[in-house]
Design an enzyme around this catalytic site. Sequence first.
Site, PDB file in Angstrom:
ATOM      1  N   TYR A 171      26.063  42.380  63.680  1.00 49.72           N
ATOM      2  CA  TYR A 171      26.295  41.048  64.251  1.00 49.72           C
ATOM      3  C   TYR A 171      26.682  41.174  65.721  1.00 49.72           C
ATOM      4  O   TYR A 171      26.125  40.491  66.585  1.00 49.72           O
ATOM      5  CB  TYR A 171      27.387  40.328  63.468  1.00 49.72           C
ATOM      6  CG  TYR A 171      27.680  38.932  63.975  1.00 49.72           C
ATOM      7  CD1 TYR A 171      26.892  37.855  63.574  1.00 49.72           C
ATOM      8  CD2 TYR A 171      28.726  38.698  64.853  1.00 49.72           C
ATOM      9  CE1 TYR A 171      27.144  36.571  64.039  1.00 49.72           C
ATOM     10  CE2 TYR A 171      28.997  37.422  65.325  1.00 49.72           C
ATOM     11  CZ  TYR A 171      28.207  36.369  64.920  1.00 49.72           C
ATOM     12  OH  TYR A 171      28.456  35.106  65.389  1.00 49.72           O
TER      13      TYR A 171
ATOM     14  N   LYS B   7      24.478  39.953  69.092  1.00 49.75           N
ATOM     15  CA  LYS B   7      25.054  39.017  70.057  1.00 49.75           C
ATOM     16  C   LYS B   7      25.126  39.640  71.452  1.00 49.75           C
ATOM     17  O   LYS B   7      24.959  38.944  72.459  1.00 49.75           O
ATOM     18  CB  LYS B   7      26.433  38.564  69.591  1.00 49.75           C
ATOM     19  CG  LYS B   7      26.397  37.671  68.352  1.00 49.75           C
ATOM     20  CD  LYS B   7      25.624  36.380  68.612  1.00 49.75           C
ATOM     21  CE  LYS B   7      25.735  35.407  67.448  1.00 49.75           C
ATOM     22  NZ  LYS B   7      25.080  34.106  67.713  1.00 49.75           N
TER      23      LYS B   7
END
Length: 236
Positions: free
Chosen positions: A142, A146
């Site tokens: 994750y 990002k």
Amino acid sequence: MSSFKGAVVLVTGANGGIGTHFVHEALARGAAKVYATARTPRTWDDERVVPLRLDVTDPASITAAVAAAPDVSILINNAGASPSTFSILIQTEEEIRTNVEVNFLGPLFLARAFAPVLSAHGRGVVIDVISAMSWYAAGGIYSATKAALWSATNSLRLELAPAGVHVVGAHVGYVDTAMAAHSDDPKTDPADFVRTVLDGTEAGAYEILADETSRQVKAALSGPVEALYPQLAPST
């Protein structure tokens, strides 16, 4: 300076907690129309909201969305995915690929597809919902996706600026939605987050640090890596 008054907005992940607030807040600021997109669009009680099917991981779906929404002047890349665990060594290959597709490639390809439409307006806007975890590797894949989106947002900003397109990156820690239900850490109210992002966009900001977590982590990047990750400091 950007304004939502009279704008035509497209929101990805519109069915979620943050996405729903983006739809309502854009209308409250005078948007003429909002395309509320999701893989399974829901009905809305406002005729200014146009439900639109969009799977950001499917190139054909992106192409269809551009054809169905040729009047978009503001694109809000909000859709996101989160793995079941934040350990990059434990996350499954499927989770890793899904996060890359949804969190990075999806918003990148969507911005590329809508770039000619936004450029035609002369004052188009792209808002990428990124994360404080783009600067803090606590989320495994994750965080990695990002971080990649942060970099791509910077690239898009530079390349689209000559066409008058304003590209905004919005960073925040935990927001009080289903995606953050696993955490007991402080969480930002989604309505407050959306208002902060749209206030910053209208003020002409390029990067919005929407909470104390994002401000602290961004500031820590200029220091040694051991300061950001104390567990790496030599034991005494």
